[in-house]
Design a protein around this motif. Structure first.
Motif, short mmCIF file in Angstrom:
data_model
loop_
_atom_site.label_atom_id
_atom_site.label_comp_id
_atom_site.label_asym_id
_atom_site.label_seq_id
_atom_site.Cartn_x
_atom_site.Cartn_y
_atom_site.Cartn_z
N UNK A 77 0.50 -1.17 0.46
CA UNK A 77 0.17 0.21 0.06
C UNK A 77 0.62 1.17 -0.07
N UNK A 78 2.20 1.00 -0.41
CA UNK A 78 3.24 2.04 -0.13
C UNK A 78 3.29 2.56 -1.76
N UNK A 79 3.42 3.43 -1.78
CA UNK A 79 4.29 4.17 -3.43
C UNK A 79 5.65 5.10 -3.18
N UNK A 80 6.77 4.69 -3.38
CA UNK A 80 7.91 5.39 -3.59
C UNK A 80 7.83 6.05 -4.40
N UNK A 81 9.52 6.91 -4.41
CA UNK A 81 9.35 8.09 -5.75
C UNK A 81 10.56 8.12 -5.78
N UNK A 82 10.89 8.84 -7.21
CA UNK A 82 11.83 9.48 -7.49
C UNK A 82 12.17 10.28 -8.37
N UNK A 83 13.09 11.55 -8.02
CA UNK A 83 12.37 12.58 -9.48
C UNK A 83 14.09 13.02 -9.88
N UNK A 84 13.85 13.07 -11.15
CA UNK A 84 14.51 13.55 -11.98
C UNK A 84 14.95 14.44 -12.44
N UNK A 85 15.67 14.86 -12.41
CA UNK A 85 15.80 16.94 -12.78
C UNK A 85 16.38 16.50 -14.59
N UNK A 86 17.13 17.13 -15.02
CA UNK A 86 17.72 17.67 -17.02
C UNK A 86 17.96 19.55 -16.76
#
Length: 175
Positions: A77-86
């Motif tokens: 029930x947990x959502x993990x995230x990762x933010x990517x910049x360019x």
């Protein structure tokens, strides 16, 4: 003798079926189910949602099994995230469904096809990847970052949001 203690999150239900000498533990919620077969002594505390398995053999892999099972149940029930910049002049991307088409001034096409991943566009040069499996999210984000790594001379390319940016020093003249 080592005990296995499994914490079950509150949004997951527990049921136990006994069949001859075996006990089958069902862990389920609205979307998923998981079953464990145990021949050992079993105790379930429904108030605190703990499962205690009493093991007679001393095994080094029990603690690994316990931690992996806890991580697996936590990821339901947990959502993990990762933010990517360019960064880079003329670099852009287009998002279609959950696929990313990257335009990095190259002759060949660069794209990322995500499987069971949610891609959200935050701004002109930021995207966020959402997934319920942490290990798969890490692999996918590393694959996406390796399409165009950050250049240490120009600081252009893809990077994680909190990644340390290294800048190569220029030539210095000493007289």
């Amino acid at each position: 003798m080592k005990n296995i203690k499994i914490f079950v999150p509150y949004n997951i239900n527990v049921s136990v079926l006994e069949n001859n000498n075996n006990k089958i533990i069902y862990l389920y919620n609205n979307n998923y189910f998981f079953s464990l077969i145990s021949t050992k002594l079993l105790f379930i505390n429904y108030d605190s949602k703990y499962i205690h398995l009493h093991n007679t053999k001393l095994n080094n892999k029990i603690s690994l099994f316990n931690s992996e099972l806890n991580n697996f149940l936590y990821s339901w029930e947990t959502i993990f995230f990762n933010k990517i910049k360019f960064t880079g002049k003329g670099f852009k991307f287009k998002k279609k469904i959950n696929n990313i088409f990257l335009y990095f001034n190259r002759a060949h096409k660069c794209f990322f096809i995500g499987k069971n991943i949610i891609v959200k566009r935050l701004s002109k040069n930021k995207i966020i990847l959402l997934k319920n499996n942490f290990y798969d999210l890490t692999k996918d984000s590393i694959i996406l970052r390796n399409i165009r790594k950050n250049n240490i001379f120009t600081k252009r390319g893809l990077r994680f949001s909190r990644q340390i940016i290294l800048k190569k020093k220029g030539k210095t003249t000493s007289n």
